[in-house]
Structure formats: C-alpha cells, structure tokens
Design an enzyme around this catalytic site. Structure first.
Site, mmCIF file in Angstrom:
data_model
loop_
_atom_site.group_PDB
_atom_site.id
_atom_site.type_symbol
_atom_site.label_atom_id
_atom_site.label_comp_id
_atom_site.label_asym_id
_atom_site.label_seq_id
_atom_site.Cartn_x
_atom_site.Cartn_y
_atom_site.Cartn_z
ATOM 1 N N GLY A 46 -27.606 47.416 -26.120
ATOM 2 C CA GLY A 46 -26.374 47.028 -25.730
ATOM 3 C C GLY A 46 -25.777 45.912 -26.437
ATOM 4 N N VAL A 71 -30.637 44.490 -15.888
ATOM 5 C CA VAL A 71 -30.662 43.717 -17.080
ATOM 6 C C VAL A 71 -29.421 42.952 -17.501
ATOM 7 C CG1 VAL A 71 -30.956 43.734 -19.889
ATOM 8 C CG2 VAL A 71 -32.468 44.872 -18.233
ATOM 9 N N ASN A 99 -25.331 50.555 -29.716
ATOM 10 C CA ASN A 99 -24.707 50.704 -28.481
ATOM 11 C C ASN A 99 -23.691 49.527 -28.335
ATOM 12 O OD1 ASN A 99 -24.940 50.007 -25.498
ATOM 13 N ND2 ASN A 99 -25.181 52.377 -25.683
ATOM 14 N N CYS A 130 -21.793 50.821 -18.168
ATOM 15 C CA CYS A 130 -22.935 49.935 -17.624
ATOM 16 C C CYS A 130 -22.660 49.572 -16.180
ATOM 17 C CB CYS A 130 -23.031 48.718 -18.527
ATOM 18 S SG CYS A 130 -24.569 47.913 -18.130
ATOM 19 N N LYS A 165 -20.515 57.060 -24.174
ATOM 20 C CA LYS A 165 -21.669 57.440 -23.427
ATOM 21 C C LYS A 165 -21.020 56.994 -21.790
ATOM 22 C CE LYS A 165 -26.196 55.744 -21.976
ATOM 23 N NZ LYS A 165 -27.379 54.813 -22.325
ATOM 24 N N ILE A 191 -26.625 60.922 -19.039
ATOM 25 C CA ILE A 191 -26.027 60.099 -18.464
ATOM 26 C C ILE A 191 -26.669 58.650 -18.552
ATOM 27 C CG2 ILE A 191 -25.607 61.785 -16.538
ATOM 28 C CD1 ILE A 191 -27.740 60.637 -14.958
ATOM 29 N N ASN A 192 -25.695 57.572 -18.347
ATOM 30 C CA ASN A 192 -26.040 56.243 -18.040
ATOM 31 C C ASN A 192 -26.958 56.310 -16.798
ATOM 32 O OD1 ASN A 192 -26.561 53.355 -18.344
ATOM 33 N ND2 ASN A 192 -24.635 53.178 -19.745
ATOM 34 N N GLY A 244 -34.180 60.821 -17.570
ATOM 35 C CA GLY A 244 -35.566 61.256 -17.012
ATOM 36 C C GLY A 244 -36.217 61.980 -17.869
#
Ligand SMILES: Cc1cc2nc3c(=O)[nH]c(=O)nc-3n(C[C@H](O)[C@H](O)[C@H](O)COP(=O)(O)OP(=O)(O)OC[C@H]3O[C@@H](n4cnc5c(N)ncnc54)[C@H](O)[C@@H]3O)c2cc1C
Ligand SMILES: Cc1cc2nc3c(=O)[nH]c(=O)nc-3n(C[C@H](O)[C@H](O)[C@H](O)COP(=O)(O)O)c2cc1C
Ligand code: FES
Lengths: 303, 257
Positions: A46, A71, A99, A130, A165, A191-192, A244
């Site tokens: 990011g 983060v 990103n 985010c 996103k 997905i985020n 995942g």
C-alpha cells in the site's frame, strides 16, 4: 501446451498468479525463492502520498488457520517509491502493480498522478478497503457512494488499468462492485482482510495495539470464494480473487467461482516459493482435465 | 546473503529437561549447510496444525562445520515449540535461513566483551562466543535463569570462556537478577545481550549508566521473517523498522528504550 495467459481489463498476464499487496513487499524480498519473471504480476505494498509510520507494535496475532494484522499502511510514500524502489524493479519481465491508498480523494488522485508517467506501471490497484486506517480507507469501501467517488476520481487521474480492491466488511459486496464498474473501473479484486479481533485471555487484553485488525489466511477462504462467485455474476468486468489461497487447488477454486486471476497473500509467509508451485499446479491441472486454455475454467461452476 | 528453504533432517533431539531441547539438524541431501552468521535466525515450519499456522523464528545456536550440523535450542512456549520438541531423529524440518542481521565485532581487538543471556536467550550467544574466540577475543558469559535447571548449555559455554551465573532462587551462582551480578563491576567495553525484554532493558540501563557499548537481540512477533509484512517492527530512532531484516540485533543507541 496449456495457455495460462489471461487478460485483466487490458492488462495481459502471462498467467493468472499475482501476489497480494502487503504480503510480498516490493518483490525483491522474495527474489531468492521466486523467479519474479515467472509471475503474472506482483502487487506492491500500500502506497500513500506521504510517509506513514503505521500502527504501534504489536501488529500481528496468529489465529486458527489465519492471522490478524494491523500494520496500518506503513510505507515511505509515493515519492520514495518512485525514486528508490521503482528503478530497482522496473526491468522485471512481469507486471508491477501499485496498490494505492489514501485518506482523502485528493490523496488518491495525487498518488495516481505521480504513478501515471511510469512506463512499467500499467495498472494500479486501489485500496478502498483497508480496515486499519481511521479516516477514509474503510469508509470509502463500505458505501456505494464512497466507492464510486474514489473510482471516478482515480479513473480520471490514471488512464491505464484501474483495479478497485473491495472490502468484505459490507452487507452486499455486489452493490459496491457494480458502483465502481459504473464509474469505469477496469477490474475488481476481492477480498481484502475481514475485520477481526483476538484477546490474550491470560493477560486480559487484546493482542493488537489497535484492538481490531484484518483477518487473512485460509480461515477467510470460504467467505472469499462466496463473494468472488457473487461479484463475478453481478459485473461484466474481470474479477481477481484472493483470500486464503495456500496452494494450486485453492487458486483453481477461485477461478471456478469466477475469478479471472488470483492473488496469493499470507501463504507467501509460510512458503515463500508458493507462487511458483501454484503456477506449476495450474499447468498440471489443465493437462489432467484436458483443458487447453485456463480461460475455459473461469466461472465454470455456473455452466 | 542468499536465503534458502531447506528440508533439514533431525540428527538428534537432546532433551535438556521438560522445558528445553537441543535440536541437531543436518542437510537431507548431504550438501553443505549455507553460510550463517552469529545473531541470525531461522524460520521453521511447524507441520499442519491449525493453531501453528505461521513459521516460528528460532535463533541459530551453533553451526558445527565439522559435522555439518545446525543447532537450535528450543524452549517449550506453546504448541509450536512443543511440536519441535517432539521431533525424532530422521524427521524432516522445513527451514528458511539464514535471516536477519548479526552481531557486530567489538571496536578494538583488546576490548573486554561480555555475552549475557537470559533463559533460552543464551541461544545466539554460543555461536557468537565461539566466533569471538576464533577472532582472538576472550568473551565472558553471564547467564541468567530462574533456577539452576534453567541454566542452559553451561558446559558448552565453559569451553569458551569464564561463565558467571545469576539465578533468581540462588540455586546456582549468585542469587538475584543478572543486573546485580558482580561481573558487571569488572572492566567491560562491550555487552551483547539476548533474553526476555525486561532483562534486556535492565542490562541496557546498566550499560548506559556505565557508558558501555551494548547490542541486544530482540524477539518481536514475526510473520514472514523476510521484511515483507511489516508485522515485527520495533520503534527506533529511525521510526518503525523490521526486526527480521534490520535486526534482530540492535545497538541500544538505536532503540527508544
Ligand atoms: C529472532 C527470534 C529468535 C528466537 N529464538 C528462539 C530460540 O532460539 N529458542 C526458542 O525457544 N525461542 C526463540 N524465539 C521465540 C520463539 O519464536 C517463540 O517462543 C515461538 O514462536 C512460540 O511459538 P509456540 O507455538 O510454541 O507458542 P505460542 O503459543 O504461539 O506463543 C507463546 C508465546 O510465544 C511468543 N511467540 C509466539 N509466536 C511468536 C512469533 N512468531 N515470534 C516471536 N514470538 C512469538 C509470544 O510471546 C507468545 O505469547 C525467538 C523469537 C525470535 C523473534
Ligand atoms: C501483513 C498484511 C499486510 C497487508 N497490507 C495490505 C495493503 O497494504 N493493501 C491492501 O490492499 N491489502 C493489504 N493486505 C491484504 C492482502 O492483500 C489480502 O487482501 C488479504 O490478506 C487476503 O488474502 P490472503 O488470505 O491470501 O492473505 C495485507 C495483508 C496482510 C496479511
Ligand atoms: S516478520 Fe514480516 S517484516 Fe518482519
């Protein structure tokens, strides 16, 4: 030979395997384990208009089949990226996708304008989702108007491929996807991370300094597959699936659900070379099923 | 330094007592172990358990070049380390190595150096002590532990230099915390320390008070170990930096303790 090439809103990828933002650094960190030239592309972490220190430690907690992170978009800002990182990675024979994050619409636009002239950056992925940033960020991604506003602004500021996103932390993700499609987004990725929380019961306090954080890893995969399936049916632009993915099987699962490409995130921490294995698996899977072109399996469960 | 993902074979699992074990590993294909520096660590994969999803960071305790062995000293801290303690000779352990920076050499060849380890924090001090001795230094060791049974690898340390011990219950060496050990009253030019955070902070304070140069090895929670996820950061004079790449070893001047 199997064709693994796919097209994402004008961007030709040599295969559908990308790496997820925030989990693959600037690519260089993985150079001992991965041939970066073999990737469909990599999405770097990011990037914001100004330097950000991120959230205080502790920022990570392991949870069953996953992890929480907070983060908070630590990065040195877009100018640092352009001056110091870009020259080192610009010759890689793969797509470098930045990103982009921001707290305000103006921030997003400013970052896009700085990235636009860079020859190697043919696409951006816009993070409207985010969960670790107080202002903006999440708020944009959780309403149709907010998402549309960002999509419209970056569409005007960046002429090349725009991927939006999406956040899974919404009631109906298809509405948001349609809203950004209507503003001219070339693709969506999802997905985020899912908003989550974990508590250290012995110390009687949350593990993360921010109390809540973003859940990633195989724990979120069924949710992600469901959302990719829903969104792929709801929009006409390509969908990039993630959440995942740990191996080739999981990557194929997302493509069968409707993803035209996939991203590998948390799995890079467990096996830094996993992306290479996923590419090999796709080839082998197609051969085994008599599929000549991987595009045939995109959304196959709907046939 | 080039990093590798290797399947290493367990040669021996030397149980020290119920809490600690020494794992001795070698390459599974007979190749020579890669170069590794004192202070660096490895990230081990802990099979398929759902609650030990991430790799576990473990310090390089020793590299025995003669036998092509890597030593890892493990303390039972939870499910992941318990799985490591249960490994048997012949089992494979998947490791990413070598990671992180390393201790830096003392400034002068005549410097008097003290290597302080608390509990399993002695782990990196063995490899570092051996290296310092090879380089012509005469390292002294200060080992802190709860009680005598937690004093690890004493015989190994005694082969390298003088060893001073502090135990909280007085069952070995001086009674009390490492910071009150009388070795700290002798002439010392450089301290290297690894152990629980309160111990390292206390040693850092002693070093500051006596104007002794001091390096500590941090054990922040890690995910990737490669500088990619930014989960392991320590707040330093330069802002948040990754312990897995810019550390684990830091000079205390760089920290905001
Ligand atoms: C650079 C470094 C070197 C280390 N060297 C050694 C060593 O040589 N020998 C040794 O026994 N231990 C060492 N540790 C600590 C070791 O990594 C943890 O004890 C281990 O990860 C705990 O895992 P677990 O599943 O057994 O326990 P868990 O149940 O997961 O956790 C128990 C406790 O261990 C700590 N911990 C858990 N996960 C991590 C993680 N990913 N990183 C750091 N700490 C964690 C936490 O404080 C937690 O409360 C080191 C840690 C670091 C960062
Ligand atoms: C440590 C970490 C940092 C992340 N940073 C970002 C980021 O900066 N921007 C972003 O859009 N997503 C970020 N993500 C989300 C991932 O890109 C991805 O959407 C999410 O982790 C789900 O995929 P996975 O389960 O494969 O990891 C981050 C995830 C993790 C685990
Ligand atoms: S553990 Fe990922 S950056 Fe240090």
């Amino acid at each position: 030979m199997v064709n693994l090439g796919v097209n994402i809103g004008g961007l030709n990828l040599k295969n559908p395997v990308l790496t997820a933002s925030g989990t693959f650094g600037y690519g260089e960190e993985f150079a001992d384990f991965v041939d970066l030239n073999r990737l469909g592309g990599f999405i770097i972490k990011g990037t914001t208009i100004n330097h950000r220190e991120g959230n205080p430690y502790p920022r990570m907690a392991e949870t069953p089949s996953g992890m929480l992170n907070a983060v908070g978009l630590q990065n040195k800002g877009v100018d640092y990226f352009i001056e110091n990182i870009y020259p080192r990675i610009k010759d890689v024979d793969s797509h470098v996708i930045v990103n982009v994050s921001g707290a305000t619409i103006d921030d997003y636009v400013a970052v896009c304008e700085k990235l636009s002239p860079l020859d190697k950056i043919n696409a951006i992925e816009v993070n409207i989702s985010c969960p670790n940033v107080k202002q903006g960020g999440m708020a944009f991604g959780t309403t149709c108007e907010g998402a549309a506003q960002v999509a419209r602004a970056v569409r005007n500021a960046f002429a090349k491929t725009v991927i939006i996103k999406l956040s899974p932390n919404v009631t109906d993700i298809t509405e948001i996807a349609r809203a950004v499609e209507a503003e001219g987004a070339d693709a969506v990725s999802l997905i985020n991370t899912l908003l989550g929380m974990a508590i250290d019961v012995e110390r009687q306090r949350p593990y993360l300094s921010t109390i809540t954080g973003g859940l990633s890893g195989p724990a979120v995969r069924p949710v992600a597959v469901r959302m990719v399936w829903q969104v792929a049916k709801a929009v006409n632009i390509p969908v990039i699936g993630l959440g995942g993915i740990m191996n080739g099987r999981d990557a194929i699962e997302f493509m069968l659900a409707g993803a035209s490409a996939i991203q590998v995130g948390t799995a890079n921490f467990i096996d830094p070379s996993v992306t290479m294995k996923i590419i090999d698996y796709m080839d082998e899977y197609c051969l085994r099923h008599g599929i000549k072109d991987i595009n045939e399996i995109i959304g196959m469960i709907n046939n | 330094m080039k990093k590798y993902i290797l399947d290493l074979t367990i040669v021996e699992n030397r149980r020290i007592h119920e809490l600690y074990t020494l794992l001795i590993l070698t390459t599974s294909d007979g190749s020579i172990l890669p170069e590794m520096k004192p202070g660096q660590f490895v990230q081990v994969a802990v099979d398929g358990s759902k609650t030990t999803f991430l790799r576990r960071p473990i310090s390089i305790n020793n590299v025995d070049r003669e036998n092509n062995h890597l030593w890892l000293l493990v303390r039972n801290a939870g499910e992941g380390t318990r799985a490591l303690m249960a490994l048997k000779p012949g089992d494979l352990l998947n490791v990413v190595l070598p990671l992180g920076n390393s201790f830096s050499m003392p400034k002068n060849q005549s410097d008097l150096v003290l290597l302080a380890g608390g509990g399993v924090g002695v782990a990196p001090m063995l490899y570092w002590g051996k290296r310092l001795k090879e380089e012509g230094y005469m390292p002294k060791f200060l080992i802190g532990a709860r009680s005598a049974k937690d004093v690890l690898q004493l015989a190994e340390f005694e082969k390298i230099g003088e060893v001073y011990v502090s135990t909280e219950d007085g069952s070995m060496g001086e009674k009390g915390l490492v910071t009150t050990n009388t070795v700290l009253d002798t002439d010392i030019n450089k301290i290297y320390c690894c152990g629980p955070a309160p111990m390292m902070k206390a040693i850092a304070n002693v070093a500051k008070a006596k104007s002794i140069d001091c390096e500590v090895s941090l054990e922040n929670m890690m995910a990737c170990g490669l500088g990619a996820c930014l989960c392991c950061v320590e707040n330093t004079v330069k802002g948040n930096v990754c312990v897995c790449t810019e550390g684990p070893v830091f000079n205390i001047n760089e920290l905001t303790w």
